[in-house]
Design a protein around this motif. Structure first.
Motif, PDB file in Angstrom:
ATOM      1  N   GLU A  19       0.837  -1.208   0.000  1.00 23.45           N
ATOM      2  CA  GLU A  19       0.000   0.000   0.000  1.00 23.45           C
ATOM      3  C   GLU A  19       0.872   1.258   0.000  1.00 23.45           C
ATOM      4  OE1 GLU A  19      -3.631   2.248   0.052  1.00 23.45           O
ATOM      5  OE2 GLU A  19      -2.905   0.385  -0.802  1.00 23.45           O
ATOM      6  N   VAL A  20       1.944   1.246   0.758  1.00 26.97           N
ATOM      7  CA  VAL A  20       2.873   2.382   0.750  1.00 26.97           C
ATOM      8  C   VAL A  20       3.431   2.572  -0.661  1.00 26.97           C
ATOM      9  CG1 VAL A  20       5.114   3.225   1.589  1.00 26.97           C
ATOM     10  CG2 VAL A  20       3.465   2.244   3.203  1.00 26.97           C
ATOM     11  N   ALA A  21       3.877   1.494  -1.289  1.00 22.20           N
ATOM     12  CA  ALA A  21       4.429   1.574  -2.648  1.00 22.20           C
ATOM     13  C   ALA A  21       3.376   2.090  -3.625  1.00 22.20           C
ATOM     14  CB  ALA A  21       4.947   0.207  -3.091  1.00 22.20           C
ATOM     15  N   ARG A  22       2.158   1.582  -3.526  1.00 23.57           N
ATOM     16  CA  ARG A  22       1.091   2.015  -4.432  1.00 23.57           C
ATOM     17  C   ARG A  22       0.833   3.510  -4.291  1.00 23.57           C
ATOM     18  NH1 ARG A  22      -3.968   3.396  -4.637  1.00 23.57           N
ATOM     19  NH2 ARG A  22      -4.399   3.197  -2.426  1.00 23.57           N
ATOM     20  N   LEU A  23       0.740   3.985  -3.057  1.00 28.80           N
ATOM     21  CA  LEU A  23       0.459   5.399  -2.817  1.00 28.80           C
ATOM     22  C   LEU A  23       1.600   6.306  -3.262  1.00 28.80           C
ATOM     23  CD1 LEU A  23      -1.306   5.051   0.631  1.00 28.80           C
ATOM     24  CD2 LEU A  23      -2.360   5.810  -1.507  1.00 28.80           C
ATOM     25  N   LEU A  24       2.815   5.783  -3.239  1.00 29.24           N
ATOM     26  CA  LEU A  24       3.976   6.552  -3.692  1.00 29.24           C
ATOM     27  C   LEU A  24       4.188   6.445  -5.199  1.00 29.24           C
ATOM     28  CD1 LEU A  24       6.651   5.774  -0.957  1.00 29.24           C
ATOM     29  CD2 LEU A  24       5.577   7.985  -1.416  1.00 29.24           C
ATOM     30  N   VAL A  26       5.439   3.727  -6.591  1.00 27.95           N
ATOM     31  CA  VAL A  26       6.649   2.917  -6.756  1.00 27.95           C
ATOM     32  C   VAL A  26       6.255   1.563  -7.321  1.00 27.95           C
ATOM     33  CG1 VAL A  26       8.529   1.751  -5.523  1.00 27.95           C
ATOM     34  CG2 VAL A  26       7.893   4.094  -4.909  1.00 27.95           C
ATOM     35  N   THR A  27       6.915   1.155  -8.379  1.00 29.09           N
ATOM     36  CA  THR A  27       6.643  -0.140  -9.001  1.00 29.09           C
ATOM     37  C   THR A  27       7.130  -1.259  -8.083  1.00 29.09           C
ATOM     38  OG1 THR A  27       6.907   0.846 -11.170  1.00 29.09           O
ATOM     39  CG2 THR A  27       7.046  -1.563 -11.044  1.00 29.09           C
ATOM     40  N   GLU A  28       6.252  -2.207  -7.870  1.00 28.44           N
ATOM     41  CA  GLU A  28       6.610  -3.336  -7.010  1.00 28.44           C
ATOM     42  C   GLU A  28       7.622  -4.223  -7.712  1.00 28.44           C
ATOM     43  OE1 GLU A  28       4.409  -6.968  -4.634  1.00 28.44           O
ATOM     44  OE2 GLU A  28       3.243  -5.234  -5.236  1.00 28.44           O
ATOM     45  N   PRO A  29       8.718  -4.572  -7.014  1.00 25.90           N
ATOM     46  CA  PRO A  29       9.682  -5.477  -7.634  1.00 25.90           C
ATOM     47  C   PRO A  29       9.051  -6.844  -7.877  1.00 25.90           C
ATOM     48  CG  PRO A  29      10.297  -4.999  -5.348  1.00 25.90           C
ATOM     49  CD  PRO A  29       9.071  -4.202  -5.663  1.00 25.90           C
ATOM     50  N   PRO A  30       9.592  -7.596  -8.833  1.00 26.74           N
ATOM     51  CA  PRO A  30       9.027  -8.927  -9.098  1.00 26.74           C
ATOM     52  C   PRO A  30       9.144  -9.827  -7.864  1.00 26.74           C
ATOM     53  CG  PRO A  30      10.871  -8.442 -10.588  1.00 26.74           C
ATOM     54  CD  PRO A  30      10.720  -7.283  -9.681  1.00 26.74           C
ATOM     55  N   ALA A  31       8.164 -10.709  -7.720  1.00 27.18           N
ATOM     56  CA  ALA A  31       8.203 -11.677  -6.616  1.00 27.18           C
ATOM     57  C   ALA A  31       9.426 -12.559  -6.779  1.00 27.18           C
ATOM     58  CB  ALA A  31       6.930 -12.512  -6.612  1.00 27.18           C
ATOM     59  N   ASP A  32       9.913 -13.043  -5.668  1.00 29.18           N
ATOM     60  CA  ASP A  32      11.095 -13.895  -5.703  1.00 29.18           C
ATOM     61  C   ASP A  32      10.878 -15.115  -4.821  1.00 29.18           C
ATOM     62  OD1 ASP A  32      11.605 -13.054  -2.982  1.00 29.18           O
ATOM     63  OD2 ASP A  32      12.393 -11.216  -3.841  1.00 29.18           O
ATOM     64  N   PRO A  33      11.631 -16.170  -5.087  1.00 28.25           N
ATOM     65  CA  PRO A  33      11.431 -17.414  -4.343  1.00 28.25           C
ATOM     66  C   PRO A  33      12.109 -17.435  -2.969  1.00 28.25           C
ATOM     67  CG  PRO A  33      13.102 -17.724  -6.027  1.00 28.25           C
ATOM     68  CD  PRO A  33      12.568 -16.325  -6.195  1.00 28.25           C
ATOM     69  N   ASP A  34      12.925 -16.436  -2.645  1.00 20.75           N
ATOM     70  CA  ASP A  34      13.679 -16.510  -1.396  1.00 20.75           C
ATOM     71  C   ASP A  34      12.946 -15.954  -0.182  1.00 20.75           C
ATOM     72  OD1 ASP A  34      13.842 -13.786  -1.767  1.00 20.75           O
ATOM     73  OD2 ASP A  34      16.027 -13.696  -1.885  1.00 20.75           O
ATOM     74  N   GLY A  35      11.697 -15.521  -0.354  1.00 25.21           N
ATOM     75  CA  GLY A  35      10.915 -15.043   0.770  1.00 25.21           C
ATOM     76  C   GLY A  35      11.284 -13.645   1.233  1.00 25.21           C
ATOM     77  N   ARG A  36      12.030 -12.908   0.455  1.00 23.03           N
ATOM     78  CA  ARG A  36      12.464 -11.566   0.845  1.00 23.03           C
ATOM     79  C   ARG A  36      11.732 -10.479   0.050  1.00 23.03           C
ATOM     80  NH1 ARG A  36      15.369 -10.477   4.773  1.00 23.03           N
ATOM     81  NH2 ARG A  36      16.515  -8.861   3.728  1.00 23.03           N
ATOM     82  N   ARG A  39      10.764  -7.346   2.027  1.00 27.49           N
ATOM     83  CA  ARG A  39      11.943  -6.537   2.364  1.00 27.49           C
ATOM     84  C   ARG A  39      12.410  -5.754   1.143  1.00 27.49           C
ATOM     85  NH1 ARG A  39      12.290  -4.202   5.921  1.00 27.49           N
ATOM     86  NH2 ARG A  39      11.945  -5.974   7.238  1.00 27.49           N
ATOM     87  N   ARG A  40      12.400  -6.395  -0.022  1.00 26.81           N
ATOM     88  CA  ARG A  40      12.798  -5.683  -1.250  1.00 26.81           C
ATOM     89  C   ARG A  40      11.826  -4.543  -1.563  1.00 26.81           C
ATOM     90  NH1 ARG A  40      14.469 -10.955  -2.692  1.00 26.81           N
ATOM     91  NH2 ARG A  40      16.724 -10.998  -2.963  1.00 26.81           N
ATOM     92  N   LEU A  41      10.563  -4.779  -1.323  1.00 26.61           N
ATOM     93  CA  LEU A  41       9.559  -3.743  -1.530  1.00 26.61           C
ATOM     94  C   LEU A  41       9.796  -2.591  -0.553  1.00 26.61           C
ATOM     95  CD1 LEU A  41       7.048  -2.825  -3.037  1.00 26.61           C
ATOM     96  CD2 LEU A  41       5.694  -4.196  -1.448  1.00 26.61           C
ATOM     97  N   ALA A  42      10.073  -2.910   0.691  1.00 26.14           N
ATOM     98  CA  ALA A  42      10.376  -1.872   1.689  1.00 26.14           C
ATOM     99  C   ALA A  42      11.598  -1.068   1.269  1.00 26.14           C
ATOM    100  CB  ALA A  42      10.593  -2.509   3.059  1.00 26.14           C
ATOM    101  N   HIS A  43      12.586  -1.739   0.734  1.00 21.17           N
ATOM    102  CA  HIS A  43      13.796  -1.050   0.263  1.00 21.17           C
ATOM    103  C   HIS A  43      13.461  -0.116  -0.903  1.00 21.17           C
ATOM    104  CE1 HIS A  43      17.786  -0.498  -1.533  1.00 21.17           C
ATOM    105  NE2 HIS A  43      18.191  -0.623  -0.285  1.00 21.17           N
ATOM    106  N   ALA A  44      12.565  -0.529  -1.767  1.00 21.79           N
ATOM    107  CA  ALA A  44      12.201   0.282  -2.933  1.00 21.79           C
ATOM    108  C   ALA A  44      11.490   1.579  -2.530  1.00 21.79           C
ATOM    109  CB  ALA A  44      11.305  -0.526  -3.880  1.00 21.79           C
ATOM    110  N   VAL A  45      10.764   1.574  -1.417  1.00 24.56           N
ATOM    111  CA  VAL A  45      10.044   2.785  -1.005  1.00 24.56           C
ATOM    112  C   VAL A  45      10.857   3.657  -0.052  1.00 24.56           C
ATOM    113  CG1 VAL A  45       7.790   1.709  -1.351  1.00 24.56           C
ATOM    114  CG2 VAL A  45       8.801   1.728   0.942  1.00 24.56           C
ATOM    115  N   ARG A  46      11.939   3.136   0.479  1.00 26.50           N
ATOM    116  CA  ARG A  46      12.719   3.868   1.497  1.00 26.50           C
ATOM    117  C   ARG A  46      13.185   5.232   0.999  1.00 26.50           C
ATOM    118  NH1 ARG A  46      13.924   5.402   6.344  1.00 26.50           N
ATOM    119  NH2 ARG A  46      16.090   5.414   6.915  1.00 26.50           N
ATOM    120  N   LYS A  47      13.839   5.275  -0.142  1.00 27.59           N
ATOM    121  CA  LYS A  47      14.404   6.528  -0.645  1.00 27.59           C
ATOM    122  C   LYS A  47      13.315   7.558  -0.983  1.00 27.59           C
ATOM    123  CE  LYS A  47      17.785   8.334  -3.878  1.00 27.59           C
ATOM    124  NZ  LYS A  47      18.672   8.067  -4.991  1.00 27.59           N
TER     125      LYS A  47
END
Length: 163
Positions: A19-24, A26-36, A39-47
């Motif tokens: 929701e934070v990414a959507r409101l900003l 910010v494009t959501e990074p592709p899903a990944d198999p490592d369960g992170r 965290r990657r999405l949180a990193h994308a919205v941080r800056k």
């Protein structure tokens, strides 16, 4: 539930971060198999969160939900800090008091972690919301009533629920 399935807290964290990414915008990074993924999405919205002087009101609740549901105690600051800069320490702390009073056990633990982060020092070089030329109402950071409410809410919790 298997070891690989997300917990309710992790699911809530991902939903809040999305929701934070959507409101900003910010494009959501592709899903990944490592369960992170969360965290990657949180990193994308941080800056973008820290580079924006004013955040839309609609971001406040998702920021606080992400901070409280973040399963990694070292990272809830990523959501608390921009909320403190944009909406004020007093308001952030007031919401954390409500999580402490009415939240689930996991939310109360998350509120405890976020409470610590809500004391982040405000620095002009950290966010344009507090930068040169910015006028900040001192009432945004007057936390006396929120701190008193926090202490009272903690006193009312059963001892086994205190962090």
């Amino acid at each position: 539930m298997t070891e690989d399935e997300p917990t309710a807290g992790e699911t809530a964290f991902l939903a809040s971060a999305r929701e934070v990414a959507r409101l900003l915008g910010v494009t959501e990074p592709p899903a990944d198999p490592d369960g992170r993924h969360a965290r990657r999405l949180a990193h994308a919205v941080r800056k973008p969160l820290l580079e924006t002087a004013q955040l839309p009101e609609a971001l406040f609740a998702p920021l606080m939900a992400a901070a409280v549901h973040d399963p990694d105690p070292g990272f809830c600051l990523w959501f608390v800090e921009p909320a403190v800069y944009a909406f004020g320490r007093r308001r952030v702390m007031a919401v954390l008091v409500e999580y402490l009073r009415t939240g689930t056990a996991a939310e109360r633990a998350g509120a405890e972690r976020a409470w610590y982060c809500a004391h982040v020092p405000l620095r002009p070089d950290r966010s344009p919301a507090y930068g040169r030329g910015a006028i900040r109402d001192p009432a945004l950071d007057d936390t006396g009533d929120a701190e008193a409410a926090w202490r009272e809410a903690r006193r009312q919790l059963p001892l086994h629920n205190l962090g």
